[in-house]
Design a protein around this motif. Structure first.
Motif, PDB file in Angstrom:
ATOM      1  N   ILE A   1     -13.887  28.429 -39.623  1.00  0.00           N
ATOM      2  CA  ILE A   1     -13.328  27.945 -40.893  1.00  0.00           C
ATOM      3  C   ILE A   1     -11.862  27.651 -40.652  1.00  0.00           C
TER       4      ILE A   1
ATOM      5  N   HIS B   1     -18.610  24.384 -38.684  1.00  0.00           N
ATOM      6  CA  HIS B   1     -17.164  24.342 -38.882  1.00  0.00           C
ATOM      7  C   HIS B   1     -16.921  23.948 -40.336  1.00  0.00           C
ATOM      8  N   GLU B   2     -16.450  24.922 -41.123  1.00  0.00           N
ATOM      9  CA  GLU B   2     -16.229  24.697 -42.553  1.00  0.00           C
ATOM     10  C   GLU B   2     -14.732  24.583 -42.839  1.00  0.00           C
TER      11      GLU B   2
ATOM     12  N   THR C   1     -11.407  24.834 -45.859  1.00  0.00           N
ATOM     13  CA  THR C   1     -10.869  25.274 -47.135  1.00  0.00           C
ATOM     14  C   THR C   1      -9.423  24.789 -47.200  1.00  0.00           C
TER      15      THR C   1
ATOM     16  N   PHE D   1     -14.369  31.656 -51.459  1.00  0.00           N
ATOM     17  CA  PHE D   1     -14.948  31.148 -50.224  1.00  0.00           C
ATOM     18  C   PHE D   1     -16.469  31.334 -50.184  1.00  0.00           C
TER      19      PHE D   1
ATOM     20  N   ILE E   1     -18.757  28.357 -48.584  1.00  0.00           N
ATOM     21  CA  ILE E   1     -18.714  28.149 -47.136  1.00  0.00           C
ATOM     22  C   ILE E   1     -19.213  29.385 -46.388  1.00  0.00           C
TER      23      ILE E   1
ATOM     24  N   ALA F   1     -22.968  29.245 -46.459  1.00  0.00           N
ATOM     25  CA  ALA F   1     -23.464  28.249 -45.506  1.00  0.00           C
ATOM     26  C   ALA F   1     -23.487  28.820 -44.089  1.00  0.00           C
ATOM     27  N   LEU F   2     -22.463  29.576 -43.731  1.00  0.00           N
ATOM     28  CA  LEU F   2     -22.418  30.160 -42.391  1.00  0.00           C
ATOM     29  C   LEU F   2     -23.400  31.321 -42.251  1.00  0.00           C
TER      30      LEU F   2
END
Length: 377
Positions: free
Chosen positions: A172, A200-201, A203, A210, A213, A216-217
């Motif tokens: 991130i 790869h997120e 912000t 958060f 994201i 998602a991870l």
């Protein structure tokens, strides 16, 4: 009686003449400091300023002489708020005020545009900004006083592969020059070490939520997350990781190696957080314990990440002035590049681009709210 009143002004005149003579033997040297004194990273900006202030006070007590005059160092600190636009305005203010030696900026995103202002004015800039681009401009007055993103990101990638034996990591970043730079370096070197980067997120450096994201991870079954960003976002991030049942390590760079991380994260910050910081373990350096004691006595708190580095560079600049017997920034800069200095946190010596020729990187975790070293590279 009359003579008594005649002598008084004569004595005063003599005293004033002596005072003028003493001042004529002094040379004021202004030292500028630029960093975030407001906003979420104000704690870091004040810490950096304190490091310079401690050095300035000690240097004035030493009464260093250059070209026959005793130097009197004066500190001028300006708030760049960690904002590139404000950082350029501050840089212009400092150089317009005749300041030729600047410690800072703290943020890479501020250092990159500000470096041009300092270069054009013939001033020296000593920054802890870690983005590699800072020293790729060819400016002779730019010095990076800590390891770069490639060094710090690489150290953490090596640690993750060798010690944690991670296989599947998430990344991130906060889209700042610093966050993107260090996340990119970690990602590149993690892949080179055989790790898979599952996602790869992104912000930003003002965010506080958060969940999306992190979820998602979590779905990608990562066994660690690397965050390129700052403690004010990393602390709530690690709390939210726990709330989501994402019980994996949070890795990061030097900005996570801060007491602020434990302060903001509370019980959620412990051995689950691993961060890499430029420099050796200060408490184990010969002059480290004395510096820590002096800092705490002077400012009634422990130093944060970079106060020792700012202290060291201020001392190195003064030593370079003395060695060059000059206050000309070009001469001082050349001396910085051609000599070395043993500071409280390590040895300083610069290459032609203004990068440290050699620097240690230490990986830390948190135990009982305090940083605890794990390994040095």
């Amino acid at each position: 009686m009359p003579s008594k009143f005649i002598m008084a002004p004569l004595a005063l005149a003599a005293l004033l003449c002596a005072s003028d003579a003493a001042l004529a033997q002094e040379q004021a040297v202004k030292i500028g400091v630029t960093g975030p004194l407001s906003g979420a990273n104000a704690f870091a900006g004040k810490d950096n300023e304190n490091g310079v202030r401690l050095a300035v006070e000690e240097l004035n007590a030493q009464k260093i002489k250059v070209a026959g005059k005793t130097l009197r160092f004066e500190l001028q600190s300006e708030d760049d708020a960690g904002d590139p636009k404000q950082g350029v305005t501050v840089a212009q203010k400092l150089v317009d005020g005749g300041i030729k030696f600047v410690l800072g900026p703290y943020n890479s995103g501020v250092a990159i545009p500000a470096s041009r202002v300092y270069n054009d004015a013939g001033a020296l800039m000593s920054t802890v900004g870690t983005n590699p681009k800072i020293t790729q401009s060819g400016y002779k007055g730019v010095f990076r006083i800590v390891a770069s993103d490639s060094q710090v990101g690489g150290a953490m990638a090596n640690y993750a592969a060798r010690e944690l034996k991670l296989k599947n990591v998430g990344v991130i970043d906060d889209r700042t020059a610093f966050g993107t730079g260090i996340a990119t370096e970690f990602k590149r070197q993690a892949q080179a070490a055989g790790m898979k980067v599952a996602g790869h997120e992104f912000t930003n450096d003002k965010a506080s939520d958060f969940a999306a994201i992190l979820t998602a991870l979590r779905a990608k079954k990562v066994d660690a997350i690397f965050f390129g960003g700052y403690a004010p976002q990393a602390a709530p991030m690690v709390r939210q990781m726990k709330a989501l049942g994402l019980n994996v390590p949070l890795l990061g760079g030097d900005t996570l190696c801060s007491p602020e991380m434990a302060k903001l994260g509370g019980a959620a910050v412990g051995e689950n957080v691993r961060c890499a910081q430029a420099g050796a373990i200060i408490a184990k350096q010969p002059a480290g314990p004395a510096f820590l004691a002096k800092y705490k006595e002077r400012f009634k708190r422990e130093p944060d990440v970079y106060a020792p580095s700012f202290y060291d560079q201020t001392m190195f600049i003064a030593a370079a002035m003395k060695a060059a017997n000059s206050l000309d920034p070009a001469a001082v800069g050349q001396q910085l590049r051609s000599s070395s200095h043993q500071g409280v946190v390590g040895s300083y010596g610069y290459d032609d681009k203004g990068n440290l020729k050699k620097t240690a990187v230490t990986v830390y975790t948190f135990k009982n709210g305090a940083l605890a070293p794990l390994a040095s590279y």
